[in-house]
Design an enzyme around this catalytic site. Structure first.
Site, PDB file in Angstrom:
ATOM      1  N   ARG A  49       2.554  14.493  -1.479  1.00 15.09           N
ATOM      2  CA  ARG A  49       1.782  13.334  -1.045  1.00 15.09           C
ATOM      3  C   ARG A  49       1.841  12.230  -2.101  1.00 15.09           C
ATOM      4  O   ARG A  49       2.172  12.457  -3.251  1.00 15.09           O
ATOM      5  CB  ARG A  49       0.314  13.708  -0.825  1.00 15.09           C
ATOM      6  CG  ARG A  49       0.002  14.328   0.531  1.00 15.09           C
ATOM      7  CD  ARG A  49      -1.368  13.873   1.034  1.00 15.09           C
ATOM      8  NE  ARG A  49      -1.389  12.440   1.287  1.00 15.09           N
ATOM      9  CZ  ARG A  49      -2.515  11.717   1.399  1.00 15.09           C
ATOM     10  NH1 ARG A  49      -3.693  12.305   1.266  1.00 15.09           N
ATOM     11  NH2 ARG A  49      -2.461  10.421   1.631  1.00 15.09           N
ATOM     12  N   ASP A  74      -6.709  16.847  -3.013  1.00 14.85           N
ATOM     13  CA  ASP A  74      -6.555  15.829  -4.047  1.00 14.85           C
ATOM     14  C   ASP A  74      -6.828  16.410  -5.434  1.00 14.85           C
ATOM     15  O   ASP A  74      -7.227  17.571  -5.584  1.00 14.85           O
ATOM     16  CB  ASP A  74      -7.491  14.655  -3.776  1.00 14.85           C
ATOM     17  CG  ASP A  74      -7.077  13.855  -2.541  1.00 14.85           C
ATOM     18  OD1 ASP A  74      -5.911  13.952  -2.129  1.00 14.85           O
ATOM     19  OD2 ASP A  74      -7.936  13.136  -1.992  1.00 14.85           O
ATOM     20  N   GLU A 224      -8.214   1.530  -3.042  1.00 13.05           N
ATOM     21  CA  GLU A 224      -6.844   1.447  -3.549  1.00 13.05           C
ATOM     22  C   GLU A 224      -6.275   0.055  -3.282  1.00 13.05           C
ATOM     23  O   GLU A 224      -6.316  -0.444  -2.162  1.00 13.05           O
ATOM     24  CB  GLU A 224      -5.986   2.508  -2.871  1.00 13.05           C
ATOM     25  CG  GLU A 224      -6.370   3.915  -3.285  1.00 13.05           C
ATOM     26  CD  GLU A 224      -5.837   4.973  -2.357  1.00 13.05           C
ATOM     27  OE1 GLU A 224      -5.337   5.989  -2.860  1.00 13.05           O
ATOM     28  OE2 GLU A 224      -5.916   4.789  -1.131  1.00 13.05           O
ATOM     29  N   ARG A 240      -7.359  -1.954   0.181  1.00 13.13           N
ATOM     30  CA  ARG A 240      -7.892  -1.054   1.192  1.00 13.13           C
ATOM     31  C   ARG A 240      -9.417  -1.139   1.152  1.00 13.13           C
ATOM     32  O   ARG A 240     -10.029  -1.094   0.083  1.00 13.13           O
ATOM     33  CB  ARG A 240      -7.450   0.378   0.877  1.00 13.13           C
ATOM     34  CG  ARG A 240      -8.227   1.461   1.601  1.00 13.13           C
ATOM     35  CD  ARG A 240      -7.809   2.848   1.135  1.00 13.13           C
ATOM     36  NE  ARG A 240      -8.606   3.886   1.784  1.00 13.13           N
ATOM     37  CZ  ARG A 240      -8.384   5.196   1.633  1.00 13.13           C
ATOM     38  NH1 ARG A 240      -7.396   5.611   0.860  1.00 13.13           N
ATOM     39  NH2 ARG A 240      -9.147   6.067   2.250  1.00 13.13           N
ATOM     40  N   TYR A 330       0.304   6.502   3.535  1.00 12.43           N
ATOM     41  CA  TYR A 330       0.601   5.722   2.335  1.00 12.43           C
ATOM     42  C   TYR A 330       2.056   5.247   2.348  1.00 12.43           C
ATOM     43  O   TYR A 330       2.947   5.932   2.858  1.00 12.43           O
ATOM     44  CB  TYR A 330       0.364   6.561   1.085  1.00 12.43           C
ATOM     45  CG  TYR A 330      -1.080   6.789   0.722  1.00 12.43           C
ATOM     46  CD1 TYR A 330      -2.087   6.863   1.694  1.00 12.43           C
ATOM     47  CD2 TYR A 330      -1.458   6.953  -0.603  1.00 12.43           C
ATOM     48  CE1 TYR A 330      -3.406   7.077   1.353  1.00 12.43           C
ATOM     49  CE2 TYR A 330      -2.786   7.176  -0.959  1.00 12.43           C
ATOM     50  CZ  TYR A 330      -3.751   7.244   0.021  1.00 12.43           C
ATOM     51  OH  TYR A 330      -5.063   7.464  -0.332  1.00 12.43           O
TER      52      TYR A 330
END
Length: 375
Positions: A49, A74, A224, A240, A330
């Site tokens: 990711r 994450d 972000e 974002r 993303y």
């Protein structure tokens, strides 16, 4: 059936062809998508990711991403995330095997790669966020490594947490935003750091990464974010913002001391990391100023990866063209050495991480092409 050397060779070629077909996918727009990182082909990795891509000083492409081993979680929830890369020396047609750039012992993880190319020293800075989940759970550190040979080898990690954050933020949820920062026309390196309790702050270096500084002017609303230099020297951050269905834009005319903020309703967004880069500049001898923007162009779902273009420094944007209509999240843009546009993005609910390239003519349906100014 008698097995001969010829039979074996034919079988190997057939298997290679099948594997290659597995890596390539043609879209409705006749674009060729290449799956650079696919956990389905690696039983030892749960998922890849957080894509980042830059064009190295010699024209090579460097694509970096998280290698998430025990789970797709994450940084805060995974004790084994590494930063891995692949490189291309032929404009993205072929790529090296996966290489680990950052690989700490189990219990320590690195996540969210982003890069800046120093156009003077020709070094690539690769930033990431670090956590020791065994000894300092919930404490985020901010690191970089750098390459002086176009991504072939990398330095030891450097911790810049104390230079670009406040001491009282020790246990705050803070991170360098993934994707890329910028090298400005005045020789600064600039990047965005998020503290979810305060907003986004710009950090940078005026001495090619020897020292780093932090601009204490938080920007909100913002998660972000990506920064780009406008033609007049202003800085623009594209952010974002969760739950709004659109991006937000912040502009500074005084190098980050103050910011003007506006919602950008043209840029529909589901609350996901996007990418914005300068494509061409009149100051550099191009015929037009052009910015590029990529994201999942939907208000409430991570789908419809789209690239748009602006000719007026982000005041207005084209409707754009869909790169991939399905699940996508993303993304990271770069300009290839031949002038084409490269896009590295997450697709199919993060199961694949894909590279694609296309020309300005393709993006604009033949209405625009690269030309140098006559002046």
């Amino acid at each position: 059936m008698k097995i001969t050397v010829l039979n074996i060779i034919v079988l190997l070629f057939a298997l290679a062809a099948c594997a290659q077909e597995d890596l390539l996918q043609k879209t409705e727009n006749d674009l060729l998508l290449q799956n650079l990182f696919d956990a389905g082909n690696n039983d030892a990795v749960s998922c890849y990711r957080i894509p980042a891509i830059v064009t190295a000083p010699n024209g090579d492409l460097v694509a970096a991403i998280d290698e998430r081993v025990p789970s797709c979680g994450d940084l805060k929830w995974s004790k084994d995330i590494n930063i891995v890369i692949r490189r291309s020396t032929d404009l993205g047609k072929t790529w090296t095997e996966i290489e680990r750039v950052i690989d700490f012992p189990f219990g320590q993880s690195a996540s969210d790669p982003s890069m800046i190319v120093d156009e003077e020293t020709k070094e690539i800075f690769l930033f990431y966020n670090f956590m020791d989940l065994e000894k300092e759970k919930d404490v985020y550190y901010l690191h970089y490594t750098k390459s002086a040979d176009n991504g072939k080898t990398w330095s030891d990690p450097v911790d810049i947490t104390a230079q670009i954050t406040k001491p009282e933020w020790d246990t705050d949820f803070k991170f360098i935003t993934s994707g890329r920062g910028i090298y400005t026309s005045t020789g600064k390196m600039l990047h965005c750091m998020v503290n979810l309790s305060y907003g986004v702050n710009v950090f940078g270096s005026n001495d090619h990464g020897k020292t780093w500084y932090f601009i204490d002017t938080p920007i909100t609303p913002a998660d972000e974010s990506k920064i780009v230099e406008l033609e007049d020297g202003s800085w623009m951050i594209n952010s974002r913002v969760n739950g709004k269905g659109m991006r937000y834009v912040h502009i500074s005319t005084d190098e980050g001391k103050s910011w003007q903020t506006r919602p950008e309703s043209q840029l529909v967004d589901p609350g996901c990391n996007g990418s914005i880069i300068r494509y061409t500049s009149v100051k550099d001898g191009d015929d037009k100023n052009r910015l590029l923007f990529s994201n999942a162009k939907m208000k409430d779902a991570r789908m419809n990866m789209t690239v748009r273009i602006s000719y007026d420094e982000g005041e207005t944007w084209s409707e754009g063209k869909t790169i991939y209509a399905g699940s996508s999240a993303y993304s990271s843009l770069t300009v290839l050495d031949n002038g084409d546009i490269g896009l590295f993005f997450e697709k199919d609910e993060y199961s694949k991480n894909t590279f694609v390239s296309f020309s300005l003519e393709w993006l604009t349906d033949g209405e625009d092409g690269l030309r140098k100014s006559k002046n």
